[in-house]
Design a protein around this motif. Sequence first.
Motif, PDB file in Angstrom:
ATOM      1  N   GLN A  96       0.826  -1.204   0.000  1.00 19.30           N
ATOM      2  CA  GLN A  96       0.000   0.000   0.000  1.00 19.30           C
ATOM      3  C   GLN A  96       0.866   1.261   0.000  1.00 19.30           C
ATOM      4  O   GLN A  96       0.574   2.238  -0.684  1.00 19.30           O
ATOM      5  N   ALA A  97       1.937   1.204   0.788  1.00 19.00           N
ATOM      6  CA  ALA A  97       2.843   2.353   0.866  1.00 19.00           C
ATOM      7  C   ALA A  97       3.416   2.671  -0.511  1.00 19.00           C
ATOM      8  O   ALA A  97       3.485   3.830  -0.924  1.00 19.00           O
ATOM      9  N   LEU A  98       3.807   1.617  -1.223  1.00 18.58           N
ATOM     10  CA  LEU A  98       4.398   1.810  -2.549  1.00 18.58           C
ATOM     11  C   LEU A  98       3.375   2.401  -3.527  1.00 18.58           C
ATOM     12  O   LEU A  98       3.683   3.322  -4.295  1.00 18.58           O
ATOM     13  N   VAL A  99       2.171   1.876  -3.483  1.00 15.94           N
ATOM     14  CA  VAL A  99       1.118   2.383  -4.380  1.00 15.94           C
ATOM     15  C   VAL A  99       0.847   3.864  -4.090  1.00 15.94           C
ATOM     16  O   VAL A  99       0.767   4.691  -5.009  1.00 15.94           O
ATOM     17  N   LEU A 100       0.717   4.200  -2.815  1.00  8.48           N
ATOM     18  CA  LEU A 100       0.444   5.598  -2.451  1.00  8.48           C
ATOM     19  C   LEU A 100       1.593   6.498  -2.893  1.00  8.48           C
ATOM     20  O   LEU A 100       1.390   7.594  -3.419  1.00  8.48           O
ATOM     21  N   GLN A 101       2.823   6.016  -2.662  1.00  5.81           N
ATOM     22  CA  GLN A 101       3.963   6.852  -3.048  1.00  5.81           C
ATOM     23  C   GLN A 101       4.013   7.090  -4.550  1.00  5.81           C
ATOM     24  O   GLN A 101       4.176   8.223  -5.006  1.00  5.81           O
ATOM     25  N   ARG A 102       3.839   6.036  -5.321  1.00  2.00           N
ATOM     26  CA  ARG A 102       3.872   6.201  -6.777  1.00  2.00           C
ATOM     27  C   ARG A 102       2.713   7.098  -7.239  1.00  2.00           C
ATOM     28  O   ARG A 102       2.881   7.903  -8.156  1.00  2.00           O
ATOM     29  N   ALA A 103       1.551   6.932  -6.625  1.00  2.00           N
ATOM     30  CA  ALA A 103       0.402   7.769  -7.012  1.00  2.00           C
ATOM     31  C   ALA A 103       0.726   9.248  -6.776  1.00  2.00           C
ATOM     32  O   ALA A 103       0.476  10.099  -7.641  1.00  2.00           O
ATOM     33  N   VAL A 104       1.315   9.568  -5.636  1.00  4.09           N
ATOM     34  CA  VAL A 104       1.641  10.967  -5.335  1.00  4.09           C
ATOM     35  C   VAL A 104       2.791  11.460  -6.221  1.00  4.09           C
ATOM     36  O   VAL A 104       2.812  12.621  -6.641  1.00  4.09           O
ATOM     37  N   GLU A 105       3.709  10.562  -6.538  1.00  3.26           N
ATOM     38  CA  GLU A 105       4.845  10.929  -7.398  1.00  3.26           C
ATOM     39  C   GLU A 105       4.433  11.267  -8.825  1.00  3.26           C
ATOM     40  O   GLU A 105       5.256  11.753  -9.608  1.00  3.26           O
ATOM     41  N   THR A 106       3.206  10.953  -9.197  1.00  4.89           N
ATOM     42  CA  THR A 106       2.782  11.348 -10.545  1.00  4.89           C
ATOM     43  C   THR A 106       2.639  12.872 -10.641  1.00  4.89           C
ATOM     44  O   THR A 106       2.538  13.408 -11.727  1.00  4.89           O
ATOM     45  N   GLN A 107       2.648  13.551  -9.508  1.00  7.39           N
ATOM     46  CA  GLN A 107       2.593  15.025  -9.522  1.00  7.39           C
ATOM     47  C   GLN A 107       3.882  15.603 -10.136  1.00  7.39           C
ATOM     48  O   GLN A 107       3.809  16.357 -11.107  1.00  7.39           O
ATOM     49  N   PRO A 108       5.088  15.254  -9.614  1.00  5.01           N
ATOM     50  CA  PRO A 108       6.288  15.724 -10.321  1.00  5.01           C
ATOM     51  C   PRO A 108       6.376  15.195 -11.751  1.00  5.01           C
ATOM     52  O   PRO A 108       6.892  15.871 -12.641  1.00  5.01           O
ATOM     53  N   MET A 109       5.873  13.997 -11.993  1.00  2.00           N
ATOM     54  CA  MET A 109       5.851  13.459 -13.361  1.00  2.00           C
ATOM     55  C   MET A 109       5.059  14.407 -14.265  1.00  2.00           C
ATOM     56  O   MET A 109       5.494  14.771 -15.357  1.00  2.00           O
ATOM     57  N   ARG A 110       3.900  14.803 -13.799  1.00  2.00           N
ATOM     58  CA  ARG A 110       3.061  15.709 -14.599  1.00  2.00           C
ATOM     59  C   ARG A 110       3.768  17.042 -14.847  1.00  2.00           C
ATOM     60  O   ARG A 110       3.822  17.543 -15.958  1.00  2.00           O
ATOM     61  N   GLU A 111       4.358  17.578 -13.770  1.00  2.04           N
ATOM     62  CA  GLU A 111       4.979  18.898 -13.889  1.00  2.04           C
ATOM     63  C   GLU A 111       6.220  18.889 -14.759  1.00  2.04           C
ATOM     64  O   GLU A 111       6.386  19.727 -15.637  1.00  2.04           O
ATOM     65  N   LYS A 112       7.111  17.923 -14.484  1.00  2.00           N
ATOM     66  CA  LYS A 112       8.411  17.943 -15.167  1.00  2.00           C
ATOM     67  C   LYS A 112       8.377  17.317 -16.557  1.00  2.00           C
ATOM     68  O   LYS A 112       9.052  17.790 -17.460  1.00  2.00           O
ATOM     69  N   ALA A 113       7.625  16.219 -16.698  1.00  2.00           N
ATOM     70  CA  ALA A 113       7.684  15.498 -17.974  1.00  2.00           C
ATOM     71  C   ALA A 113       6.605  15.941 -18.953  1.00  2.00           C
ATOM     72  O   ALA A 113       6.765  15.770 -20.152  1.00  2.00           O
ATOM     73  N   VAL A 114       5.509  16.504 -18.447  1.00  2.00           N
ATOM     74  CA  VAL A 114       4.413  16.848 -19.366  1.00  2.00           C
ATOM     75  C   VAL A 114       4.204  18.364 -19.443  1.00  2.00           C
ATOM     76  O   VAL A 114       4.394  18.984 -20.488  1.00  2.00           O
ATOM     77  N   LEU A 115       3.846  18.978 -18.318  1.00  2.00           N
ATOM     78  CA  LEU A 115       3.515  20.410 -18.368  1.00  2.00           C
ATOM     79  C   LEU A 115       4.744  21.263 -18.682  1.00  2.00           C
ATOM     80  O   LEU A 115       4.656  22.201 -19.490  1.00  2.00           O
ATOM     81  N   GLY A 116       5.880  20.943 -18.067  1.00  2.00           N
ATOM     82  CA  GLY A 116       7.101  21.712 -18.332  1.00  2.00           C
ATOM     83  C   GLY A 116       7.391  21.807 -19.830  1.00  2.00           C
ATOM     84  O   GLY A 116       7.452  22.905 -20.392  1.00  2.00           O
ATOM     85  N   PRO A 117       7.549  20.656 -20.516  1.00  2.00           N
ATOM     86  CA  PRO A 117       7.803  20.694 -21.957  1.00  2.00           C
ATOM     87  C   PRO A 117       6.684  21.377 -22.750  1.00  2.00           C
ATOM     88  O   PRO A 117       6.952  22.207 -23.611  1.00  2.00           O
ATOM     89  N   LYS A 141      16.142  18.459 -19.719  1.00  2.00           N
ATOM     90  CA  LYS A 141      16.841  17.772 -18.627  1.00  2.00           C
ATOM     91  C   LYS A 141      15.841  17.331 -17.548  1.00  2.00           C
ATOM     92  O   LYS A 141      15.900  16.197 -17.059  1.00  2.00           O
ATOM     93  N   ALA A 142      14.933  18.226 -17.197  1.00  2.00           N
ATOM     94  CA  ALA A 142      13.941  17.901 -16.168  1.00  2.00           C
ATOM     95  C   ALA A 142      13.025  16.782 -16.642  1.00  2.00           C
ATOM     96  O   ALA A 142      12.726  15.833 -15.894  1.00  2.00           O
ATOM     97  N   CYS A 143      12.603  16.860 -17.892  1.00  2.00           N
ATOM     98  CA  CYS A 143      11.686  15.855 -18.456  1.00  2.00           C
ATOM     99  C   CYS A 143      12.356  14.478 -18.488  1.00  2.00           C
ATOM    100  O   CYS A 143      11.803  13.491 -17.986  1.00  2.00           O
ATOM    101  N   PRO A 177      -2.641   8.692 -17.633  1.00  2.00           N
ATOM    102  CA  PRO A 177      -3.014   9.811 -18.507  1.00  2.00           C
ATOM    103  C   PRO A 177      -1.825  10.662 -18.940  1.00  2.00           C
ATOM    104  O   PRO A 177      -1.837  11.232 -20.033  1.00  2.00           O
ATOM    105  N   PHE A 178      -0.798  10.734 -18.129  1.00  2.00           N
ATOM    106  CA  PHE A 178       0.341  11.590 -18.477  1.00  2.00           C
ATOM    107  C   PHE A 178       1.203  10.911 -19.550  1.00  2.00           C
ATOM    108  O   PHE A 178       1.723  11.579 -20.437  1.00  2.00           O
ATOM    109  N   LEU A 179       1.313   9.582 -19.489  1.00  2.00           N
ATOM    110  CA  LEU A 179       2.012   8.864 -20.557  1.00  2.00           C
ATOM    111  C   LEU A 179       1.198   8.939 -21.844  1.00  2.00           C
ATOM    112  O   LEU A 179       1.741   9.166 -22.928  1.00  2.00           O
TER     113      LEU A 179
END
Lengths: 228, 228
Positions: A96-117, A141-143, A177-179
């Motif tokens: 559960q901890a891993l799932v929650l962490q990865r779910a929250v980590e999609t926030q930097p994924m969205r910012e750096k890999a999608v919205l930033g570019p 670099k961030a993406c 959705p971000f991928l």
Amino acid sequence: MASDMTLYWGSGSGPCWRTMICLEEKGLSGYTSKLVSFDNREHKSDEVFNINPRGQVPTFKHGNVVVNESLAICLYLENTFKNQGTKLLPDDPAQQALVLQRAVETQPMREKAVLGPLHYFLDTKTKPEDRTEELLEEKKKACHGELQIWEGYLAKLGDGSYIAGKDFTLADVCLWPFLGTLVRVGFDMSRYPHLANYYDLVKGRPSVQATWPPHWKGTPGKDTLKGF
Amino acid sequence: MASDMTLYWGSGSGPCWRTMICLEEKGLSGYTSKLVSFDNREHKSDEVFNINPRGQVPTFKHGNVVVNESLAICLYLENTFKNQGTKLLPDDPAQQALVLQRAVETQPMREKAVLGPLHYFLDTKTKPEDRTEELLEEKKKACHGELQIWEGYLAKLGDGSYIAGKDFTLADVCLWPFLGTLVRVGFDMSRYPHLANYYDLVKGRPSVQATWPPHWKGTPGKDTLKGF
């Protein structure tokens, strides 16, 4: 069925897509679907503002319960319909901890890999005169740094894995959705073989296919991030 | 007691503060506390990177379970120690939905009301030549628009309320550090009377006092956002 639920959503919005995938996975189809047009600024209508002071989508109502942030909606649906449809949050504390962490980590994924570019190429976010080679390199670099992290997670898990292990979970709902967006705007995912495999694995899922952004269907993708 | 837990944290970091408040509220004191120095870039040390590929704090370990994102850590602790200490997530679906939503909404709060304004004044984030009156107004508008939303939430709930109702919850854990930071950097909270009352209410809480950033103690605050 989910006749006492209403979802305001926009086509192509990652956070909206998350919510819709989650509803499908939990067997909650049949909700009242209110597709808003971003072009007509319908997410800023009184109808949305009345239940969401941010004037954003997704905006979601279940009976008298209003929840508006995609991660909160997904957690709410999983907690409320624990024994229905796909189990999105494992009981085991470590998993559960891993799932929650990865779910929250999609926030930097969205910012750096999608919205930033994407924002780099958008005049309303980056003035044309600010669009320098230096800034482009910074965004790249961030993406790529961010995608490398996710590629590493999948490399450790092995082929055919979902993002937090062998089962499809809330973390996949949040990440997908971000991928999907990256590929839609021309990003070449083949440079990340584990992510490319993961993309194919999740793309075929019925919940993903059933909620594919309608304005993407039958229209060619963009090439905004081609060669990025 | 939490002798099988280790927390890497930095003084003054909002996400770290959340985690520490949560640990206190759940009665989990006694964990191994590893204070890292941001100035010495200790959050980029091998010791942190070994369990967190992002090289960030908070980085948290409970036995063999590693969780690194503050919201994920708080959800993990609440789910794992449900019947211990303060109940941070109510069982009632409607109340739980509100707590989750407010907790997730602290993300735009952080970005618009805290990081946006602070980054405006930081050379590494905003080049001095880009620091225009127009950009300043944009940052102010975003900051005050965001605070107005939270002021509105509290106005509806009435005096003496926490951010999601009469009880202190996960939403307060997630929100507090950003309000604490705003006041620390000179922001005049009295313009938002409900938020100012809320600030006083939460400030006195034992978990907040016990985790007050050590480098703030006995030193004067800054005036970066004075008059902002």
